[in-house]
Design a protein around this motif. Structure first.
Motif, PDB file in Angstrom:
ATOM      1  N   LYS A   1       0.848  -1.178   0.000  1.00 58.93           N
ATOM      2  CA  LYS A   1       0.000   0.000   0.000  1.00 58.93           C
ATOM      3  C   LYS A   1       0.887   1.233   0.000  1.00 58.93           C
ATOM      4  O   LYS A   1       2.000   1.206   0.537  1.00 58.93           O
ATOM      5  N   VAL A   2       0.402   2.287  -0.616  1.00 59.18           N
ATOM      6  CA  VAL A   2       1.132   3.553  -0.581  1.00 59.18           C
ATOM      7  C   VAL A   2       0.811   4.252   0.731  1.00 59.18           C
ATOM      8  O   VAL A   2      -0.349   4.571   1.024  1.00 59.18           O
ATOM      9  N   LYS A   3       1.845   4.451   1.550  1.00 62.60           N
ATOM     10  CA  LYS A   3       1.698   5.199   2.798  1.00 62.60           C
ATOM     11  C   LYS A   3       2.065   6.651   2.515  1.00 62.60           C
ATOM     12  O   LYS A   3       3.231   6.985   2.304  1.00 62.60           O
ATOM     13  N   LEU A   4       1.056   7.506   2.486  1.00 59.62           N
ATOM     14  CA  LEU A   4       1.269   8.907   2.151  1.00 59.62           C
ATOM     15  C   LEU A   4       1.496   9.699   3.431  1.00 59.62           C
ATOM     16  O   LEU A   4       0.642   9.742   4.320  1.00 59.62           O
ATOM     17  N   ILE A   5       2.677  10.321   3.536  1.00 54.61           N
ATOM     18  CA  ILE A   5       3.084  11.029   4.747  1.00 54.61           C
ATOM     19  C   ILE A   5       3.141  12.524   4.454  1.00 54.61           C
ATOM     20  O   ILE A   5       3.947  12.965   3.620  1.00 54.61           O
ATOM     21  N   PRO A   6       2.303  13.340   5.082  1.00 56.07           N
ATOM     22  CA  PRO A   6       2.341  14.787   4.827  1.00 56.07           C
ATOM     23  C   PRO A   6       3.570  15.433   5.461  1.00 56.07           C
ATOM     24  O   PRO A   6       3.983  15.057   6.563  1.00 56.07           O
ATOM     25  N   TYR A   7       4.141  16.408   4.751  1.00 59.04           N
ATOM     26  CA  TYR A   7       5.251  17.191   5.301  1.00 59.04           C
ATOM     27  C   TYR A   7       5.000  18.649   4.952  1.00 59.04           C
ATOM     28  O   TYR A   7       4.901  19.009   3.772  1.00 59.04           O
ATOM     29  N   THR A   8       4.896  19.493   5.959  1.00 64.04           N
ATOM     30  CA  THR A   8       4.614  20.908   5.741  1.00 64.04           C
ATOM     31  C   THR A   8       5.904  21.705   5.629  1.00 64.04           C
ATOM     32  O   THR A   8       6.791  21.615   6.484  1.00 64.04           O
ATOM     33  N   ALA A   9       6.007  22.502   4.569  1.00 60.73           N
ATOM     34  CA  ALA A   9       7.211  23.299   4.315  1.00 60.73           C
ATOM     35  C   ALA A   9       7.471  24.284   5.440  1.00 60.73           C
ATOM     36  O   ALA A   9       6.538  24.806   6.057  1.00 60.73           O
ATOM     37  N   THR A  10       8.738  24.553   5.675  1.00 57.36           N
ATOM     38  CA  THR A  10       9.116  25.528   6.697  1.00 57.36           C
ATOM     39  C   THR A  10       9.400  26.905   6.116  1.00 57.36           C
ATOM     40  O   THR A  10       9.694  27.844   6.861  1.00 57.36           O
ATOM     41  N   GLY A  11       9.322  27.053   4.798  1.00 64.40           N
ATOM     42  CA  GLY A  11       9.542  28.342   4.157  1.00 64.40           C
ATOM     43  C   GLY A  11       8.642  28.476   2.943  1.00 64.40           C
ATOM     44  O   GLY A  11       7.961  27.529   2.539  1.00 64.40           O
ATOM     45  N   ASN A  12       8.640  29.669   2.332  1.00 59.65           N
ATOM     46  CA  ASN A  12       7.800  29.869   1.155  1.00 59.65           C
ATOM     47  C   ASN A  12       8.421  29.186  -0.074  1.00 59.65           C
ATOM     48  O   ASN A  12       9.518  28.642   0.000  1.00 59.65           O
ATOM     49  N   ILE A  13       7.728  29.239  -1.182  1.00 59.55           N
ATOM     50  CA  ILE A  13       8.135  28.458  -2.355  1.00 59.55           C
ATOM     51  C   ILE A  13       9.376  29.017  -3.051  1.00 59.55           C
ATOM     52  O   ILE A  13       9.863  28.417  -4.007  1.00 59.55           O
ATOM     53  N   GLN A  14       9.895  30.140  -2.549  1.00 54.93           N
ATOM     54  CA  GLN A  14      11.122  30.709  -3.109  1.00 54.93           C
ATOM     55  C   GLN A  14      12.314  30.547  -2.167  1.00 54.93           C
ATOM     56  O   GLN A  14      13.454  30.793  -2.557  1.00 54.93           O
ATOM     57  N   ASP A  15      12.082  30.101  -0.952  1.00 54.40           N
ATOM     58  CA  ASP A  15      13.107  30.076   0.089  1.00 54.40           C
ATOM     59  C   ASP A  15      14.026  28.866  -0.096  1.00 54.40           C
ATOM     60  O   ASP A  15      13.707  27.747   0.305  1.00 54.40           O
ATOM     61  N   SER A  16      15.191  29.099  -0.684  1.00 49.52           N
ATOM     62  CA  SER A  16      16.107  28.000  -0.992  1.00 49.52           C
ATOM     63  C   SER A  16      16.726  27.387   0.268  1.00 49.52           C
ATOM     64  O   SER A  16      16.970  26.179   0.314  1.00 49.52           O
ATOM     65  N   VAL A  17      16.978  28.206   1.283  1.00 47.47           N
ATOM     66  CA  VAL A  17      17.565  27.684   2.524  1.00 47.47           C
ATOM     67  C   VAL A  17      16.590  26.728   3.202  1.00 47.47           C
ATOM     68  O   VAL A  17      16.944  25.612   3.598  1.00 47.47           O
ATOM     69  N   ALA A  18      15.340  27.166   3.336  1.00 42.44           N
ATOM     70  CA  ALA A  18      14.322  26.302   3.946  1.00 42.44           C
ATOM     71  C   ALA A  18      14.090  25.067   3.084  1.00 42.44           C
ATOM     72  O   ALA A  18      13.899  23.962   3.611  1.00 42.44           O
ATOM     73  N   ALA A  19      14.115  25.227   1.765  1.00 44.46           N
ATOM     74  CA  ALA A  19      13.888  24.096   0.862  1.00 44.46           C
ATOM     75  C   ALA A  19      14.954  23.025   1.038  1.00 44.46           C
ATOM     76  O   ALA A  19      14.655  21.820   1.073  1.00 44.46           O
TER      77      ALA A  19
END
Length: 591
Positions: free
Chosen positions: A183-201
């Protein structure tokens, strides 16, 4: 239907906003508007190379019966061709009359037989005998860039909507796709920065790879390649990690990076052909004022910074010269749509003085608000040609442009007409299975194409699942043909594009703007003004654009949408009912 519509405010009404800071990078978010019903049907070829390079990738099978499948994998079509249907159990998820999954989602997919036996257990990190661990990357709550874009196109989400939508579609696909005892176990992960933040990414990618150790990730920060780079460096596969990657980006990270939308290079291959075959050396038939029917002089307005470099645009200009002996009269670039209030005046004044009849626009959806207003102020009415800048080609944005100008707008697009009621779409699928609209509406459906690419490849890969097998399956699978309501899907070396293809969509269709027609916008609200899809939404691959004049501005052959599935699309049987879930056993018309 309501005759009103909620439209975005113009630039002047916004005042200071995220776009003032992030400017042209909003153009990259055009990919977010393509909520495509992309279903990848893949049949692997046994013995495909385990380390295919980008230059030696297999060209793909011609159909679903002409391939050798690995142990434990069988499709309905191949079993039927071999006369061995009775030896396999395809389950109640399969319609034996069509040989396709009984899912009301266009285009329809072949059935895979239920697996029995040993699946090999831990074939690669993130995979066990019982599960395939997949991370669903969720954007940072309140991300100002996304809030601005979503607000412009009327998409509204609540905290948790995206996570619930992922879970719901995972449930649907898990009931119908074959994952070989897992089964596919889908695990949510919430970003710690906005979609432009390379350090957080980078930090987020490291955390995912180190602490969760998944087989794959779906979605990522769309304005930074740092997340994709770090995920790939850790050997984790990702679908839809970024929208900024071009052809070489994917090839250099083989086999870990995959996408849905065409790359900018691929888009401009089709746009160059369209211009070369249909516009150059013809009169400007749809320009206004004194420009009408003058010999075409074509100019380009393109956003700076939409890619890591300008290679795709340079290649586009070179292709026009080499393949069509065509040269653009003027080329102008801009780096901030808010600055066009001043710079746009000089830009368009130059075009008008040079006799430019036709403007090809490649950029963000905000800039045309200012450019079209200025053009009208200057009494300058050129043709406006689209280029696959998807948000520009949404009804909700196009209604905010000066309609005297946009009445002359037409060109190629990757989009497609919708079917009333969401029939054959992810929205319709969710309502069929759960009885309600998906959480967050259209905004959360942005995740569905990535899920479909991932799950389709997992199904084709069979028990022996690895990133290399994932790649080999996609590169060797048959092409999924288009219909008026769905684009063609393929991967690998198919000859459609100059480089190996790591993204799903292949084709385009032609559109023209009708400022008077009543049509639905992307939020399902009816309003005045809409794109007409030429010839009933007929789609074209590279090399297939006709060499006659565009078939535009024709209400007889140009459709804004369909009340029911068009004849050339696969019909969805009315007796299909969910095999599980809240509406188990209830057909499309059932309550």
């Amino acid at each position: 239907m309501s005759r009103g519509t909620q439209v975005p405010r113009t630039i002047e009404e916004h005042g200071p906003s995220p776009i003032a800071r992030w400017g042209p990078m909003v153009a990259i978010l055009a990919s977010l508007a393509l909520v495509a019903a992309v279903v990848v049907f893949v049949d692997p070829i046994d013995g495909a190379p385990t380390a295919s390079s980008a230059t030696t990738a297999p060209a793909g099978a011609k159909d679903t019966t002409d391939i050798e499948l690995p142990p434990g994998v069988m499709t309905y079509d191949q079993a039927k061709a071999k006369g061995t249907l009775d030896e396999y159990d395809f389950g109640d998820r399969c319609d034996p009359d069509t040989g396709t999954l009984a899912l009301p989602l266009a285009p329809q997919q072949n059935c895979f037989a239920k697996f029995t036996g040993d699946n090999g257990g831990e074939t690669t990190p993130g995979v066990t005998a019982d599960e395939i661990k997949v991370v669903a990357y969720l954007n940072q709550p309140g991300d100002p860039i996304l809030e601005f874009i979503y607000g412009q196109i009327g998409l509204k989400t609540k905290p948790g909507d995206a996570q619930r939508a992922y879970a719901n579609f995972n449930e649907i696909f898990g009931e119908y796709y074959e994952f070989y005892g897992r089964k596919v176990k889908l695990i949510p992960y919430t970003a710690t920065g906005n979609i432009q933040d390379s350090v957080a990414a980078t930090a987020d990618a490291e955390t995912i790879a180190r602490d969760i150790k998944p087989f794959a990730v779906i979605n990522g920060p769309q304005l930074s390649n740092a997340f994709a780079d770090t995920i790939s460096a850790n050997g984790v596969l990702c679908v839809g990690c970024t929208s900024t990657g071009d052809d070489s980006f994917y090839a250099d990270r083989d086999p870990t990076q995959w996408g849905v939308q065409k790359t900018l290079t691929q888009n401009l291959v089709l746009v160059a052909e369209y211009l070369g075959k249909r516009l150059f050396d013809r009169p400007a038939k749809w320009a206004g004022g004194p420009l009408k029917n003058k010999p075409r002089k074509i100019a380009l307005i393109a956003a700076e910074g939409a890619e890591a470099d300008d290679d795709p645009v340079k290649q586009f200009i070179q292709t026009l010269a080499d393949d069509y002996d065509a040269k653009l009269t003027k080329i102008q670039r801009y780096d901030d749509p808010l600055a066009l209030g001043s710079t746009g005046r000089a830009m368009l004044s130059q075009f008008k003085s040079a006799g430019v009849t036709t403007i090809v626009f490649v950029g963000d959806p905000i800039a045309p608000q200012t450019l079209t207003r200025i053009a009208t102020e200057q009494n300058y009415f050129p043709e406006w040609v689209t280029s696959g800048s998807t948000l520009v080609e949404n009804n909700v944005f196009s209604r905010t442009y000066d309609q005297k100008q946009w009445a002359n707008a037409f060109g190629p697009t990757s989009l497609f007409p919708r079917v009333a009621g969401g029939l054959g779409s992810p929205i319709g699928l969710h309502k069929w299975y759960f009885g309600i609209d998906p959480p967050g509406g259209a905004a959360t459906l942005l995740a569905v194409p990535n899920l479909q690419v991932l799950f389709g490849a997992l199904q084709g890969a069979g028990p022996d699942l690895t990133p290399e097998r994932f790649r080999d399956v996609l590169f060797a699978s048959p092409v999924l043909p288009s219909s008026p309501i769905a684009p063609q899907v393929s991967f690998g070396n198919r000859g459609f594009f100059p480089n190996p293809d790591y993204v799903a969509l292949d084709d385009m269709t032609e559109i023209s703007w009708d400022p008077a027609v009543m049509a639905l916008d992307e939020g399902g609200v009816e309003g005045k003004g809409g794109w007409r899809y030429s010839d009933g939404g007929k789609r074209y691959l590279p090399g297939e654009w006709p060499d006659d004049e565009p078939h535009v501005f024709d209400p007889e052959t140009g459709v804004t949408g369909f009340d029911e599935l068009p004849p050339t699309a696969q019909e969805i049987p009315a007796d299909w009912a969910p095999i599980a879930g809240p509406r188990k056993g209830k057909t499309l018309g059932g309550q």
